[in-house]
Design an enzyme around this catalytic site. Structure first.
Site, PDB file in Angstrom:
ATOM      1  N   GLU A  78      -6.304   7.676  -0.315  1.00  0.00           N
ATOM      2  CA  GLU A  78      -6.455   6.227  -0.455  1.00  0.00           C
ATOM      3  C   GLU A  78      -6.582   5.561   0.918  1.00  0.00           C
ATOM      4  OE1 GLU A  78      -7.121   4.896  -3.144  1.00  0.00           O
ATOM      5  OE2 GLU A  78      -6.400   6.305  -4.671  1.00  0.00           O
ATOM      6  N   ARG A  88      -1.798  -2.834 -16.009  1.00  0.00           N
ATOM      7  CA  ARG A  88      -2.614  -2.712 -17.221  1.00  0.00           C
ATOM      8  C   ARG A  88      -1.740  -2.304 -18.410  1.00  0.00           C
ATOM      9  NH1 ARG A  88      -3.083   1.400 -13.848  1.00  0.00           N
ATOM     10  NH2 ARG A  88      -2.822   3.514 -14.632  1.00  0.00           N
ATOM     11  N   CYS A 141       1.471   2.753  -7.993  1.00  0.00           N
ATOM     12  CA  CYS A 141       1.069   3.565  -6.842  1.00  0.00           C
ATOM     13  C   CYS A 141       0.610   2.689  -5.680  1.00  0.00           C
ATOM     14  CB  CYS A 141      -0.048   4.530  -7.234  1.00  0.00           C
ATOM     15  SG  CYS A 141       0.553   5.871  -8.287  1.00  0.00           S
ATOM     16  N   HIS A 165      -3.834  10.247  -4.383  1.00  0.00           N
ATOM     17  CA  HIS A 165      -3.893  10.319  -5.848  1.00  0.00           C
ATOM     18  C   HIS A 165      -4.430  11.690  -6.256  1.00  0.00           C
ATOM     19  CE1 HIS A 165      -3.614   5.856  -7.034  1.00  0.00           C
ATOM     20  NE2 HIS A 165      -2.811   6.495  -7.869  1.00  0.00           N
TER      21      HIS A 165
HETATM   22  N1  PCA Z   1       0.286   6.888 -11.097  1.00  0.00           N
HETATM   23  C1  PCA Z   1       0.373   5.448 -11.332  1.00  0.00           C
HETATM   24  C2  PCA Z   1       1.814   5.099 -11.137  1.00  0.00           C
HETATM   25  C3  PCA Z   1       2.553   6.394 -11.128  1.00  0.00           C
HETATM   26  C4  PCA Z   1       1.522   7.429 -11.002  1.00  0.00           C
HETATM   27  O1  PCA Z   1       1.738   8.646 -10.868  1.00  0.00           O
HETATM   28  C5  PCA Z   1      -0.601   4.646 -10.489  1.00  0.00           C
HETATM   29  O2  PCA Z   1      -1.670   5.174 -10.145  1.00  0.00           O
HETATM   30  O3  PCA Z   1      -0.324   3.496 -10.169  1.00  0.00           O
END
Ligand code: PCA
Length: 202
Positions: A78, A88, A141, A165
């Site tokens: 990211e 959401r 996140c 991610h």
């Molecule tokens: N993914 C979510 C929150 C926790 C996770 O593992 C996100 O992308 O915000």
């Protein structure tokens, strides 16, 4: 060198979160760096508290936060965290903030301070699908990434921070009809990224 590495608990309709499993599978030390592991709740309020406390109190040189991005096919490095909470779906505490800032007086956004291009190149060399992503979303996140960078800025620390991610596990991918990645591959991706960070790749 001490590196904070976080994963998240499961959330929504998923009983597993690959980042919880992957972070727990990491060794205690990597390329001479101490790995400090934390599993964060998928809660806007609690995750904010835990990330800020860990950054403020643990004296880490870097923070690598990780979370699930269901639907993505590659490891996503990211680039940016934005000052908004826009859920959401409710978090695990039932909170569902809409259009709220994370910190009202905070900057609109922070860029990741991890060596993203080095990590990207390292993962590519290791044969792991990887991309640089320009949105960490507006859920927990993004909040965790923003809070790590915000706390570092507020305290004037030198630590680097960023967010990775990861795709669904294969069984989740099948259930959702979406792309997935084997847990071993996700662990290898995080290990490779941490080795690059520990090795000082700038
Ligand atoms: N993914 C979510 C929150 C926790 C996770 O593992 C996100 O992308 O915000």
């Amino acid at each position: 060198m001490k590196i904070l590495v976080t994963g998240f608990e499961p959330f929504g309709s998923d009983a597993e979160n690959p980042t919880l499993l992957a972070v727990n599978a990491l060794p205690e030390t990597l390329a001479g760096a101490r790995i400090l592991k934390r599993i964060l709740p998928v809660s806007f309020q609690a995750a904010q508290r835990m990330v800020r406390a860990a950054v403020a109190q643990e004296g880490v040189d870097a923070a690598v936060l990780t979370g699930l991005a269901g639907g993505r096919a590659k490891i996503s490095l990211e680039r940016v965290a934005i000052n908004v909470q826009d859920a959401r779906m409710p978090d695990n505490d039932g909170d569902c903030p809409v259009d709220l800032p994370i910190r009202a007086e905070g900057p609109a956004a922070y860029f990741a301070t991890l060596p993203l291009r080095h990590i990207q190149a390292g993962l590519q060399d290791a044969g792991i699908p990887v991309e640089i992503s320009n949105s960490a979303g507006t859920y927990v996140c993004n909040l965790a990434m923003y809070c790590a960078l915000d706390e570092i800025a507020l305290l004037g620390l030198r630590a680097r921070a960023g967010f990775i991610h990861v795709p669904y596990l294969p069984q989740q991918a099948q259930a959702h009809g979406a792309p997935g990645m084997r847990l071993e591959e996700t662990v290898r991706a995080l290990t490779t990224a941490l080795e690059i960070l520990a090795g000082g790749g700038a």
